[in-house]
Design a protein around this motif. Structure first.
Motif, PDB file in Angstrom:
ATOM      1  N   MET A  66       0.841  -1.185   0.000  1.00  0.00           N
ATOM      2  CA  MET A  66       0.000   0.000   0.000  1.00  0.00           C
ATOM      3  C   MET A  66       0.883   1.243   0.000  1.00  0.00           C
ATOM      4  SD  MET A  66      -3.153   1.096   2.448  1.00  0.00           S
ATOM      5  CE  MET A  66      -2.100   1.674   3.757  1.00  0.00           C
ATOM      6  N   VAL A  67       0.542   2.206  -0.850  1.00  0.00           N
ATOM      7  CA  VAL A  67       1.320   3.444  -0.907  1.00  0.00           C
ATOM      8  C   VAL A  67       0.556   4.641  -0.369  1.00  0.00           C
ATOM      9  CG1 VAL A  67       2.900   2.706  -2.718  1.00  0.00           C
ATOM     10  CG2 VAL A  67       0.754   3.788  -3.357  1.00  0.00           C
ATOM     11  N   SER A  68      -0.785   4.560  -0.351  1.00  0.00           N
ATOM     12  CA  SER A  68      -1.543   5.665   0.240  1.00  0.00           C
ATOM     13  C   SER A  68      -2.934   5.203   0.628  1.00  0.00           C
ATOM     14  CB  SER A  68      -1.634   6.861  -0.714  1.00  0.00           C
ATOM     15  OG  SER A  68      -2.496   6.584  -1.787  1.00  0.00           O
ATOM     16  N   ALA A  87      -4.304   3.290  -2.599  1.00  0.00           N
ATOM     17  CA  ALA A  87      -3.436   3.051  -3.756  1.00  0.00           C
ATOM     18  C   ALA A  87      -2.403   2.012  -3.367  1.00  0.00           C
ATOM     19  CB  ALA A  87      -2.762   4.332  -4.212  1.00  0.00           C
ATOM     20  N   PHE A  88      -2.188   1.046  -4.253  1.00  0.00           N
ATOM     21  CA  PHE A  88      -1.240  -0.033  -4.024  1.00  0.00           C
ATOM     22  C   PHE A  88      -0.238  -0.082  -5.165  1.00  0.00           C
ATOM     23  CE2 PHE A  88      -4.940  -1.210  -1.631  1.00  0.00           C
ATOM     24  CZ  PHE A  88      -4.449  -1.847  -0.500  1.00  0.00           C
ATOM     25  N   ASN A  89       0.990  -0.430  -4.846  1.00  0.00           N
ATOM     26  CA  ASN A  89       2.008  -0.693  -5.852  1.00  0.00           C
ATOM     27  C   ASN A  89       2.079  -2.203  -6.027  1.00  0.00           C
ATOM     28  OD1 ASN A  89       4.228  -0.010  -7.623  1.00  0.00           O
ATOM     29  ND2 ASN A  89       5.520  -0.958  -6.080  1.00  0.00           N
ATOM     30  N   VAL A 117      -2.295   0.526  -8.537  1.00  0.00           N
ATOM     31  CA  VAL A 117      -3.701   0.144  -8.579  1.00  0.00           C
ATOM     32  C   VAL A 117      -4.437   0.963  -7.521  1.00  0.00           C
ATOM     33  CG1 VAL A 117      -5.348  -1.743  -8.306  1.00  0.00           C
ATOM     34  CG2 VAL A 117      -3.096  -2.188  -9.300  1.00  0.00           C
ATOM     35  N   LYS A 118      -5.481   1.660  -7.950  1.00  0.00           N
ATOM     36  CA  LYS A 118      -6.271   2.481  -7.026  1.00  0.00           C
ATOM     37  C   LYS A 118      -7.624   1.814  -6.796  1.00  0.00           C
ATOM     38  CE  LYS A 118      -4.001   6.673  -8.546  1.00  0.00           C
ATOM     39  NZ  LYS A 118      -4.142   7.959  -9.212  1.00  0.00           N
ATOM     40  N   ILE A 119      -7.966   1.659  -5.516  1.00  0.00           N
ATOM     41  CA  ILE A 119      -9.188   0.972  -5.119  1.00  0.00           C
ATOM     42  C   ILE A 119     -10.015   1.890  -4.226  1.00  0.00           C
ATOM     43  CG2 ILE A 119     -10.127  -1.007  -3.832  1.00  0.00           C
ATOM     44  CD1 ILE A 119      -8.670  -1.970  -6.259  1.00  0.00           C
ATOM     45  N   GLY A 120     -11.314   1.953  -4.460  1.00  0.00           N
ATOM     46  CA  GLY A 120     -12.236   2.664  -3.581  1.00  0.00           C
ATOM     47  C   GLY A 120     -13.070   1.657  -2.813  1.00  0.00           C
ATOM     48  N   VAL A 121     -13.092   1.781  -1.494  1.00  0.00           N
ATOM     49  CA  VAL A 121     -13.885   0.891  -0.648  1.00  0.00           C
ATOM     50  C   VAL A 121     -14.940   1.734   0.059  1.00  0.00           C
ATOM     51  CG1 VAL A 121     -13.838  -0.725   1.299  1.00  0.00           C
ATOM     52  CG2 VAL A 121     -11.928  -0.681  -0.319  1.00  0.00           C
ATOM     53  N   SER A 122     -16.199   1.308  -0.031  1.00  0.00           N
ATOM     54  CA  SER A 122     -17.299   2.065   0.568  1.00  0.00           C
ATOM     55  C   SER A 122     -17.350   1.865   2.080  1.00  0.00           C
ATOM     56  CB  SER A 122     -18.639   1.627  -0.038  1.00  0.00           C
ATOM     57  OG  SER A 122     -18.982   0.334   0.425  1.00  0.00           O
TER      58      SER A 122
END
Length: 103
Positions: A53-55, A66-68, A82-87
């Protein structure tokens, strides 16, 4: 009075940072794959794959993470963000800025 209490509880429902990270990592490990394209052929034979995880940022909807991702393909290192949105309900809602629907 009960209706007001339910509305307040629903508005405050949130998941923890740790839970959001875990949900995003599981999603990435199951749904996202590194690849390299050579001569119109996809090569998904990745070795030494790593995810870090980077942020992490809190949003009104939940969390934006955001993950590398990195790994080796034929001796060359391949990396991707890779950017992920979690509700707040604990569902993955975006992948690299695009809305997604889970089954």
């Amino acid at each position: 009075m009960l209706l007001i209490a339910l509305i307040l509880l629903a508005g405050c429902a949130q998941i923890s940072e740790e839970k959001a990270q875990a949900i995003a990592r599981v999603f990435i490990s199951k749904q996202v794959k590194l690849f390299i394209k050579t001569n119109e052929t996809l090569n998904t034979n990745i070795t030494d794959e790593k995810i870090s995880m980077v942020s992490l940022q809190k949003t009104p909807q939940g969390y934006s993470l955001a993950f590398n991702m990195s790994g080796n393909v034929n001796g060359l290192e391949k990396t991707a963000i890779v950017k992920i949105g979690v509700s707040n309900e604990g569902k993955v809602i975006t992948l690299n800025g695009q809305n997604i629907r889970q089954r």
